[in-house]
Design an enzyme around this catalytic site. Structure first.
Site, mmCIF file in Angstrom:
data_model
loop_
_atom_site.group_PDB
_atom_site.id
_atom_site.type_symbol
_atom_site.label_atom_id
_atom_site.label_comp_id
_atom_site.label_asym_id
_atom_site.label_seq_id
_atom_site.Cartn_x
_atom_site.Cartn_y
_atom_site.Cartn_z
ATOM 1 N N SER A 34 -10.367 -5.053 13.951
ATOM 2 C CA SER A 34 -10.345 -4.029 12.903
ATOM 3 C C SER A 34 -11.543 -4.168 11.965
ATOM 4 O O SER A 34 -11.422 -3.914 10.768
ATOM 5 C CB SER A 34 -9.040 -4.119 12.128
ATOM 6 N N LYS B 10 -11.983 -11.711 4.915
ATOM 7 C CA LYS B 10 -13.100 -11.238 5.711
ATOM 8 C C LYS B 10 -14.147 -10.671 4.755
ATOM 9 O O LYS B 10 -13.830 -10.345 3.618
ATOM 10 C CB LYS B 10 -12.641 -10.213 6.735
ATOM 11 N N ASP C 88 -14.418 -5.758 2.591
ATOM 12 C CA ASP C 88 -14.152 -6.872 3.506
ATOM 13 C C ASP C 88 -14.458 -6.537 4.968
ATOM 14 O O ASP C 88 -14.602 -7.430 5.786
ATOM 15 C CB ASP C 88 -12.731 -7.433 3.336
ATOM 16 N N ARG C 89 -14.563 -5.266 5.296
ATOM 17 C CA ARG C 89 -14.852 -4.904 6.689
ATOM 18 C C ARG C 89 -16.346 -4.691 6.897
ATOM 19 O O ARG C 89 -17.085 -4.465 5.940
ATOM 20 C CB ARG C 89 -14.141 -3.601 7.059
ATOM 21 N N GLU D 269 -11.519 -10.064 13.545
ATOM 22 C CA GLU D 269 -10.524 -9.139 14.084
ATOM 23 C C GLU D 269 -11.203 -7.888 14.611
ATOM 24 O O GLU D 269 -12.268 -7.489 14.122
ATOM 25 C CB GLU D 269 -9.548 -8.735 12.992
ATOM 26 N N ASP E 189 -16.288 -1.225 3.889
ATOM 27 C CA ASP E 189 -15.187 -0.319 3.558
ATOM 28 C C ASP E 189 -14.879 -0.296 2.060
ATOM 29 O O ASP E 189 -15.632 -0.836 1.253
ATOM 30 C CB ASP E 189 -13.942 -0.709 4.350
ATOM 31 N N SER F 180 -8.000 -0.875 0.462
ATOM 32 C CA SER F 180 -8.987 -1.196 1.490
ATOM 33 C C SER F 180 -9.665 0.039 2.082
ATOM 34 O O SER F 180 -10.280 0.813 1.370
ATOM 35 C CB SER F 180 -8.326 -2.039 2.572
ATOM 36 N N HIS F 181 -9.487 0.238 3.387
ATOM 37 C CA HIS F 181 -10.186 1.321 4.077
ATOM 38 C C HIS F 181 -9.424 2.639 3.969
ATOM 39 O O HIS F 181 -9.860 3.646 4.503
ATOM 40 C CB HIS F 181 -10.336 0.958 5.556
ATOM 41 N N ARG G 79 0.842 -1.199 0.000
ATOM 42 C CA ARG G 79 0.000 0.000 0.000
ATOM 43 C C ARG G 79 0.867 1.234 0.000
ATOM 44 O O ARG G 79 1.759 1.375 0.838
ATOM 45 C CB ARG G 79 -0.928 0.034 1.223
ATOM 46 N N ASP H 45 -12.948 -1.885 -0.025
ATOM 47 C CA ASP H 45 -12.946 -3.116 -0.828
ATOM 48 C C ASP H 45 -13.928 -4.171 -0.321
ATOM 49 O O ASP H 45 -13.890 -5.311 -0.781
ATOM 50 C CB ASP H 45 -11.531 -3.697 -0.902
#
Ligand code: G16
Length: 546
Positions: free
Chosen positions: A368, A379, A284-285, A366, A280, A116-117, A22, A282
């Protein structure tokens, strides 16, 4: 097909972090940057017989630079000898959907383009990570090999061809490569239909149940519109900010109480929906908020584990559960009651892969904001919402009632995470090194009336492949079961982010209704003082509290 071999030289700083590489968009946009990294991935994972006959899945979260990077990846996949590339239309695939597509099509692996986020747009972040044939993030031995290759690379292979149309589903050719542009939602939707009882969920919405899902102008918009509104019959408007935008509408696509504040405010309001959720960049959260109650990710994992039987996929029970080390021990108590194993892994979804592949766990999560199961190897935000909906449909209780009963049964783990962002790297490292040096002397000491029983640098031995991961966070545990953990984030792109995780167990139901910041106030002060956070960082308060 004429393959072009482009000479290049190593570019420093390409070490994958917690979840792939990243960096700022400006860095990824530098000449040869994407190419160097992608070629290093291909070189590190190439089977002895090459990529002939193999498929690569490619997709991203639609953020700025996604389309350019995907065209580059496809040309390089052709030049490196792959037979097929499967790419989501518009370059879109949520991270869990990419995992699902890799598994559904028995692909060799996939390249997921996302930070991601992290924020997007021209001044935001970008990222690339490699997922293996099991659909999961590459384990450390592969990311180490990729990094080693980035330091030795001398050339990359590509084609000199115009951009392909990636917006229209169908198959097209690029030299000997077949490029299959697929509906990003189709395989994922089919998987969700196998896991959950869609009729029961339709009945829930038909009974007037109200969901608000904030897709944060990120990748879950198309999935959420298709599943919640079109398949399950939730009214239009259930999904908000449902169109993926390259800059996420100028917002930060991190589903926490700071960046999803509007959703939080709605859920605390007079006419709040029954369930509020967000995902988020992508996909996954997940963020879960009931009417008038925020459910922390650690609690959500525990509550999902305790109630997983409400969904057909988990009706037979769970083989085991796992959580990352900084995640609260709430799920441990559920595992104990269920009589199933509970594993404690380092931060990073890649550490769950072996346990899932070996069938040792069914559910994991997690702090997160990540929860998932053995259905994919990432996730999964939308899946988490579907599991919560299944529980609410089966139990016919509110989120608040379910949480209160859960805490009454298992006790409550008050929990918070304090983040100090963009701290000067040397100061953050100095703080950690100074603390690490003091750890061996701490057990037996008492601070502010609390006796320290554990002080260590967390180390994980993978029970499946026996690999060892060291330096995964500093833990200080007290005799009353409370705990403080210090870690430096592996996903930030500016300076260092210091994460401080604070947890305290409360068995007494009469004390379960407190605000976590108030309940944890003495421990929060202790965490600041033990590490000397203001002196090292110059910060009096954290930037983000979750
Ligand atoms: C990634 C990883 C997670 C990790 C999170 C935070 O999530 O996949 O396993 O918990 O980063 O990591 P850190 O504390 O090192 O910043 P995501 O959603 O960013 O891919």
């Amino acid at each position: 097909m004429i393959v072009t071999r482009v000479p290049t030289t190593p570019i420093a700083g390409m070490k994958p972090g917690t979840s792939g590489l990243r960096k700022k968009v400006a860095e990824f946009a530098r000449p040869h940057y994407v190419e160097n990294f992608v070629q290093s991935v291909f070189d590190a994972v190439r089977p002895p017989a090459g990529f002939a006959g193999l498929a690569l899945v490619v997709g991203g979260d639609g953020r700025f630079h996604n389309r350019e990077a995907i065209q580059t990846v496809i040309r390089m996949a052709a030049a490196n000898g792959f037979a097929r590339v499967i790419v989501g239309a518009g370059g879109i695939l949520s991270t869990p959907a990419a995992s699902c597509v890799i598994r559904a099509h028995q692909a060799f692996g996939g390249l997921i383009l996302s930070a991601s986020h992290n924020p997007g747009g021209p001044d935001g972040d970008f990222g690339i990570k490699f997922n293996a044939a099991n659909g999961g993030p590459a384990p450390e031995r592969i990311t180490d090999a990729i990094y080693a290759r980035t330091l030795a690379i001398t050339e990359y292979l590509t084609l000199d061809t115009p951009d392909l149309d990636l917006d229209t589903p169908g198959t097209r050719s690029l030299g000997t490569l077949a490029v299959e542009v697929v509906d990003p939602v189709a395989d994922y939707l089919a998987l969700m239909q196998r896991l959950f009882d869609f009729d029961a969920l339709r009945a829930l919405f038909a009974s007037g149940f109200r969901l608000r899902f904030d897709a944060m102008h990120a990748v879950t918009g198309p999935y959420a519109h298709a599943i919640f509104e079109r398949e399950l019959g939730a009214p239009a408007g259930t999904v908000i900010s449902g169109t993926p935008l390259p800059d996420f509408g100028g917002h930060h696509p991190d589903p926490n109480l700071v960046h999803a504040k509007a959703l939080y405010d709605e859920m605390m309001g007079a006419d709040a929906p029954d369930l509020g959720a967000a995902s988020d960049g992508d996909g996954d959260r997940n963020l879960i908020i009931g009417r008038g109650i925020f459910v922390s990710p650690s609690d959500s994992l525990a509550m999902l584990a305790a109630n997983a039987r409400c969904a057909p996929a988990y009706a037979q029970g769970l083989a085991g559960v796992a959580r990352s080390m900084p995640t609260s021990a709430a799920v441990d108590r559920v595992a104990q009651t269920l009589g199933i194993p509970c594993y404690e892994t380092p931060t990073g979804w890649k550490f769950f892969g072996n346990l899932l592949d070996a069938g040792r766990i069914t559910l994991c999560g997690e702090e997160s904001a990540g929860t998932g199961s053995d259905h994919v190897r990432e996730k999964d935000g939308v899946w988490a919402v579907l599991l919560w909906l299944s529980i609410l449909a089966a139990r016919r209780q509110s989120v608040r009632e379910i949480a209160a009963e859960h805490w009454a049964t298992y006790g409550r783990h008050y929990y918070t995470r304090h983040d100090y962002e963009a701290v000067e790297t040397e100061a953050a490292q100095g703080l950690m090194e100074h603390l690490l040096e003091r750890l061996p002397r701490m057990p037996g000491e008492s601070i502010a009336g609390r006796r320290i029983v554990l002080a260590d640098d967390f180390e994980y031995s993978d029970p499946v492949d026996a690999s060892v991961s060291r330096h995964q966070g500093l833990r200080i545990g007290f005799a009353d079961g409370s705990r403080i953990v210090y870690r430096l984030s592996g996903t930030g792109t500016s300076g260092a982010t210091l994460r401080v995780y604070i947890e305290q167990f409360e068995p007494d139901p009469a004390r379960h209704g407190l605000d976590p910041q108030a309940a944890l106030a003495p421990l929060i002060t202790l965490a600041r003082d033990i590490a000397g956070i203001p002196a090292w960082t110059g910060r009096e308060a954290p930037d983000v509290i979750t």
